[in-house]
Each structure stands twice: as C-alpha cells, then as structure tokens.
Motif scaffolding. Structure first.
Motif, mmCIF file in Angstrom:
data_model
loop_
_atom_site.group_PDB
_atom_site.id
_atom_site.type_symbol
_atom_site.label_atom_id
_atom_site.label_comp_id
_atom_site.label_asym_id
_atom_site.label_seq_id
_atom_site.Cartn_x
_atom_site.Cartn_y
_atom_site.Cartn_z
ATOM 1 N N ARG A 335 -2.538 27.664 25.067
ATOM 2 C CA ARG A 335 -1.974 28.125 26.343
ATOM 3 C C ARG A 335 -2.135 27.016 27.374
ATOM 4 N NH1 ARG A 335 -1.483 33.958 28.024
ATOM 5 N NH2 ARG A 335 -0.496 33.873 30.085
ATOM 6 N N PHE A 336 -1.019 26.598 27.955
ATOM 7 C CA PHE A 336 -1.017 25.593 29.015
ATOM 8 C C PHE A 336 -0.721 26.329 30.318
ATOM 9 C CE2 PHE A 336 1.185 22.729 25.636
ATOM 10 C CZ PHE A 336 0.022 22.716 24.877
ATOM 11 N N ARG A 337 -1.656 26.307 31.243
ATOM 12 C CA ARG A 337 -1.570 27.142 32.432
ATOM 13 C C ARG A 337 -1.101 26.361 33.665
ATOM 14 N NH1 ARG A 337 -4.542 31.941 31.401
ATOM 15 N NH2 ARG A 337 -5.767 31.798 29.468
ATOM 16 N N GLY A 338 -0.377 27.049 34.528
ATOM 17 C CA GLY A 338 -0.040 26.515 35.841
ATOM 18 C C GLY A 338 0.964 25.385 35.822
ATOM 19 N N LEU A 339 2.105 25.586 35.145
ATOM 20 C CA LEU A 339 3.081 24.506 34.964
ATOM 21 C C LEU A 339 4.302 24.639 35.877
ATOM 22 C CD1 LEU A 339 3.057 24.135 31.063
ATOM 23 C CD2 LEU A 339 1.450 23.259 32.774
ATOM 24 N N ALA A 340 4.126 25.227 37.050
ATOM 25 C CA ALA A 340 5.269 25.404 37.961
ATOM 26 C C ALA A 340 5.942 24.081 38.285
ATOM 27 C CB ALA A 340 4.810 26.095 39.244
ATOM 28 N N GLU A 341 5.160 23.014 38.407
ATOM 29 C CA GLU A 341 5.731 21.715 38.793
ATOM 30 C C GLU A 341 6.697 21.175 37.738
ATOM 31 O OE1 GLU A 341 6.107 18.357 41.408
ATOM 32 O OE2 GLU A 341 5.465 20.445 41.639
ATOM 33 N N LEU A 342 6.547 21.610 36.494
ATOM 34 C CA LEU A 342 7.459 21.151 35.442
ATOM 35 C C LEU A 342 8.893 21.611 35.676
ATOM 36 C CD1 LEU A 342 5.628 21.479 31.995
ATOM 37 C CD2 LEU A 342 6.013 19.455 33.381
ATOM 38 N N ARG A 343 9.070 22.645 36.475
ATOM 39 C CA ARG A 343 10.417 23.179 36.693
ATOM 40 C C ARG A 343 11.273 22.274 37.572
ATOM 41 N NH1 ARG A 343 10.253 28.444 34.793
ATOM 42 N NH2 ARG A 343 8.215 29.469 34.821
ATOM 43 N N VAL A 344 10.657 21.306 38.266
ATOM 44 C CA VAL A 344 11.415 20.451 39.192
ATOM 45 C C VAL A 344 11.283 18.985 38.813
ATOM 46 C CG1 VAL A 344 11.395 22.056 41.113
ATOM 47 C CG2 VAL A 344 9.466 20.506 40.822
ATOM 48 N N LYS A 345 11.176 18.713 37.522
ATOM 49 C CA LYS A 345 11.177 17.333 37.041
ATOM 50 C C LYS A 345 12.618 16.904 36.755
ATOM 51 C CE LYS A 345 6.829 16.151 37.188
ATOM 52 N NZ LYS A 345 6.394 14.940 37.904
ATOM 53 N N GLU A 346 12.794 15.863 35.906
ATOM 54 C CA GLU A 346 14.139 15.381 35.610
ATOM 55 C C GLU A 346 15.049 16.501 35.111
ATOM 56 O OE1 GLU A 346 11.676 11.621 35.405
ATOM 57 O OE2 GLU A 346 11.418 13.765 35.265
ATOM 58 N N SER A 347 14.445 17.463 34.447
ATOM 59 C CA SER A 347 15.125 18.705 34.084
ATOM 60 C C SER A 347 14.176 19.833 34.477
ATOM 61 C CB SER A 347 15.379 18.741 32.574
ATOM 62 O OG SER A 347 14.137 18.729 31.866
ATOM 63 N N ASP A 348 14.546 21.095 34.214
ATOM 64 C CA ASP A 348 13.544 22.148 34.223
ATOM 65 C C ASP A 348 12.751 21.901 32.948
ATOM 66 O OD1 ASP A 348 12.006 24.412 33.818
ATOM 67 O OD2 ASP A 348 13.548 25.806 34.486
ATOM 68 N N ARG A 349 11.728 21.085 33.078
ATOM 69 C CA ARG A 349 11.032 20.585 31.898
ATOM 70 C C ARG A 349 10.290 21.684 31.155
ATOM 71 N NH1 ARG A 349 8.215 15.002 33.071
ATOM 72 N NH2 ARG A 349 10.307 14.136 32.872
ATOM 73 N N LEU A 350 9.906 22.739 31.839
ATOM 74 C CA LEU A 350 9.255 23.852 31.156
ATOM 75 C C LEU A 350 10.254 24.560 30.245
ATOM 76 C CD1 LEU A 350 6.801 25.592 30.672
ATOM 77 C CD2 LEU A 350 7.324 26.852 32.779
ATOM 78 N N ALA A 351 11.443 24.856 30.772
ATOM 79 C CA ALA A 351 12.477 25.500 29.952
ATOM 80 C C ALA A 351 12.928 24.576 28.824
ATOM 81 C CB ALA A 351 13.670 25.888 30.825
ATOM 82 N N ALA A 352 13.047 23.283 29.111
ATOM 83 C CA ALA A 352 13.497 22.334 28.088
ATOM 84 C C ALA A 352 12.470 22.196 26.969
ATOM 85 C CB ALA A 352 13.783 20.976 28.721
ATOM 86 N N THR A 353 11.184 22.228 27.323
ATOM 87 C CA THR A 353 10.130 22.156 26.298
ATOM 88 C C THR A 353 10.148 23.406 25.427
ATOM 89 O OG1 THR A 353 8.752 20.781 27.737
ATOM 90 C CG2 THR A 353 7.653 21.920 25.922
#
Length: 444
Positions: A335-353
C-alpha cells in the motif's frame, strides 16, 4: 517499443544522466550570478535544454563546451532582460514553475507555453503566491499555459505556507524572493527536496532552515549578490531507479550505478526497497557540489510487500511508478499512501500507473489517494499495451516490467523518454547483453 524478458541476468557498472532537478537549477542560478559558472555532468535531456534556451532568451550567455560540460555567464540578481519571443518549456513542469518565480521578481513581460501535456498542468499553485509579490499572471482556465507574466518592478518579500508538499512551489517563491528587499519566508509542512536551498548557499545567498515537525521553515535574505560557482551535477536518483529496480527483478542480476545523488530528501525509494528486502548497497560515498553522492549496487532479490507512509511521498514522488513495478513482483499486499500529487504530474500518474498494472495482469486498486497492489511473489504476467499519456516515467517503468515479466510489455510511445533519460533503451539493452527492448513493429 516492446520489452521482452531478459534471456540472462543484467550485469554492469554504468552512469545514468545527471540529476534533472539540479541541472535546471544550475542553469538558472548561473544566469543570476555575477561571473561565469562552469557546470559538469549536466543532464542534456529535452527538459533541461528548454531551460538553457530560456536562460539565453533572458539575457544570460549559455555555452555548451562538451557533453555535460556547460558554461553560463550570468547577469546578476535582478538583471534578466525581457525575452524577444515566447518561452517554450516543452514538457517540463519544473522549468515552467521555477521560471515563473524568476520572472516574478524582474520588471519585464514574458509568455510561457509548453507541449500538450504541460499545457494541461496546473500553474496556479505557483502563480497565486507569486502574485502577492506584485507580479501579474494571465493564463487559461485554472492558470494553465500559455501564461503571460508581468514581473514586479519592486517585488515584495513573501511569507508563504505551502499547502501541498511541493519543491517546485517552494523554489518558485524563493526565486522570486531573490529580487525582493527583506526576508522571504516559506513554511512547508513536510520537507521536500532542498536542491534550491543548497544551491542558494553554494552561490553565496544567506539561507536559514529550521525543522518544525515533519516540515521546515526556510528564510532567504533578499537581493544578495550571487557569485559564480562551479557545479558538479550528481547522477539522477530518479533515473538510477530504473536499472536498479530491473536488477532486483531479473534473476542473477547485479548492477552498479555510479555517482548517484544521495540527498536524504530524494532517497525515499531506496529506503522503501530495502524495507521490501532488496539487496541494495552503497559504496564510495562522497560530497560533490554540495550534494552527497555514492555508488549504488542492486542484486536480484525476492521482494516482500511494503506499506509506504504518506510523509515519505515527497522524497520519492517521481519513483512511484517504478516502485509499483517492483511491488508487482513482491509477495503480499503493498500500500502506497498519500499519492494525491501524482495526479498532477506529466499525466495523471496515479491513474496511469494503475492502468499499467491492470494491462499486465497485476491486481491493483486505488482507494482515495492510496495505491494498493496485491501479489504472490511470482513474475507479473505482462503481455499488455501501456498507454504512456506522454509521460516518460510511465514509459520507462513499463519497459522495466517487460524485462522480468512472463510475456513482453509494449509501450505506445517512448519519444518522451529523452526529456529526462537520453539513451535509456541502449543502456538497458547494454546491461541485458542483448536487444531486450526493441521497436514493436520489428516483433509484429
């Protein structure tokens, strides 16, 4: 491109490109310093080349002497000039946001733009606090690029509490504070990478840092005379992550990456991998250009699941996609917690991962801002087509997965890898001792 399982182990000693964060800042501070700054080890990816072009457009003399060896003749704090044309930042959010800080403190007009991906990324997180200095910003909805900037004639020092952990926002505020009379103060609730503070000191500015809980308070005395200073750029730990994780996943592998930056605010991935049982060692530790560096060696390891706390995210925010690949081969539920910042990278990096994992048979879910990956220790199935959404780290992470998966992994677009890691494919094929990563059409 398509990555197929390596036919043997990965072996070798290698050097990855220079740290992107340090490279951007070396060019910017060289442009603001009095005298000539020599930079060695500069990353020559597309993102950094955009910064070099912007510094030329703002009046600095920027010259490439040899591979990774650059010279910048600066104009002094407050000495940048109005650019004759639009500043195109390509795919680089770091360059765009930091340059907003530079421009805010100078009495000039400029327009920033970027590629399709960058034009979708939010800029108000920097333009809102910078507006309090007296600068004016006008952009598309949400403050997105293209963005017109009118710098302040007499910038005010800022006192700003960063609402979301972001080294880019902190750095933009500090860069604006260089031109202001008085003391600029930034409070961050969680400590983020401190390359800006280190480089400010390296060039002669007075910076005070005090710890407060998990965060820090940074104070900068405005209008210093920055003095040219040589910069040795360490190897980028974010780039080193890809061959190191690949070595952990491919049986029998042993790979050493030399001269990697070991700034403690950038090494969350290495801490996490060790918690997963990774054989990861450091040798030849030293300090270069104000930054700790060392040689990192990774050996094939049987990994176990890990629970990563949210406060570690700022120290490894760019490495979560490749960490997700490592977790896809681990035993147990990560479990990787607190990844809100990934949503505003070069892509929505959380969704892309999440999509990367799903396309290759890896059970994973997102709950709020947490990524959860449940595995049994066997290799990932692979066989999927990964949509990168113009995101270089998603592309490289998927190719690393393919080197250890049961079936090949195909990536729809690798053109953006050069923004941060020129020569990535050749280097990975080199340590594999074979063309494990090839154009997909050759395998059709």
């Amino acid at each position: 491109m398509r990555a197929s399982a390596a036919q043997g182990s990965l072996q070798g000693r290698l050097t990855v490109p220079g740290d992107k964060s340090v490279s951007h800042r070396a060019l910017m501070f060289g442009a603001l310093a009095v005298g000539t700054t020599e930079i060695t080890g500069l990353l020559e990816g597309e993102d950094v080349l955009r910064t070099s072009a912007a510094m030329r457009a703002l009046g600095a003399e920027v010259e490439r002497l040899a591979e990774g060896h650059w010279r910048v003749a600066g104009r002094g704090v407050g000495g940048l000039v109005e650019p004759a044309d639009v500043l195109d930042m390509g795919n680089s959010g770091t360059a765009a946001r930091l340059i907003c800080g530079l421009l805010a403190g100078h009495p000039l007009f400029a327009v920033l733009t970027g590629d399709a991906s960058l034009r979708k990324r939010p800029m108000r997180r920097v333009t809102d606090p910078l507006s309090a200095s007296g600068a004016r910003f006008s952009g598309r909805a949400g403050g997105r690029l293209p963005l017109a900037v009118e710098g302040a004639a007499d910038p005010m020092p800022l006192d700003y509490r960063v609402p979301v952990p972001s080294a880019q926002v902190k750095s933009a505020v500090l860069l604006a504070g260089l031109c202001a009379r008085g003391t600029t103060r930034v409070e961050e609730r969680e400590a983020t990478r401190d390359h800006t503070e280190n480089m400010l000191r390296h060039f002669g500015a007075t910076v005070r840092v005090a710890a407060e809980g998990h965060g820090r308070i940074i104070e900068l005395d405005g209008q210093p005379e920055l003095r040219a200073a040589p910069v040795v750029v360490p190897a980028d730990p974010s780039s080193a992550a890809f061959p190191l994780v690949a070595a952990l996943l491919v049986p029998g592998s042993e790979v050493t990456v030399q001269g990697v930056g070991l700034n403690p605010l950038r090494t969350g991935l290495f801490t996490t991998l060790r918690e997963m049982g990774a054989h990861l060692s450091v040798s030849n530790e030293r300090v270069e250009g104000g930054e700790p560096v060392g040689d990192l060696t990774a050996r094939f390891s049987e990994l176990r699941a890990v629970d990563v706390p949210p406060e570690r995210a700022p120290s490894m925010i760019d490495e979560y996609p490749v960490l997700a690949v490592a977790a896809a081969f681990a035993r147990g539920t990560s479990r990787f917690r607190g990844l809100a910042e990934l949503r505003v990278k070069e892509s929505d990096r959380l969704a892309a991962t999440l999509a990367l994992l799903a396309a290759n048979g890896v059970p994973a879910t997102v709950e709020g801002d947490d990524l959860i990956i449940a595995r049994d220790g066997r290799p990932a199935a692979g066989g999927g087509l990964v949509e990168t959404h113009m995101d270089h780290r998603i592309a490289m992470s998927a190719l690393v997965m393919g080197l250890a998966s049961t079936a090949p992994v195909t990536v729809d677009d690798t053109g953006f890898i050069d923004t941060s890691f020129p020569g990535f494919t050749a280097m990975m094929n080199g340590i594999a001792g074979q063309p494990a990563i090839t154009p997909a059409e050759e395998l059709a």
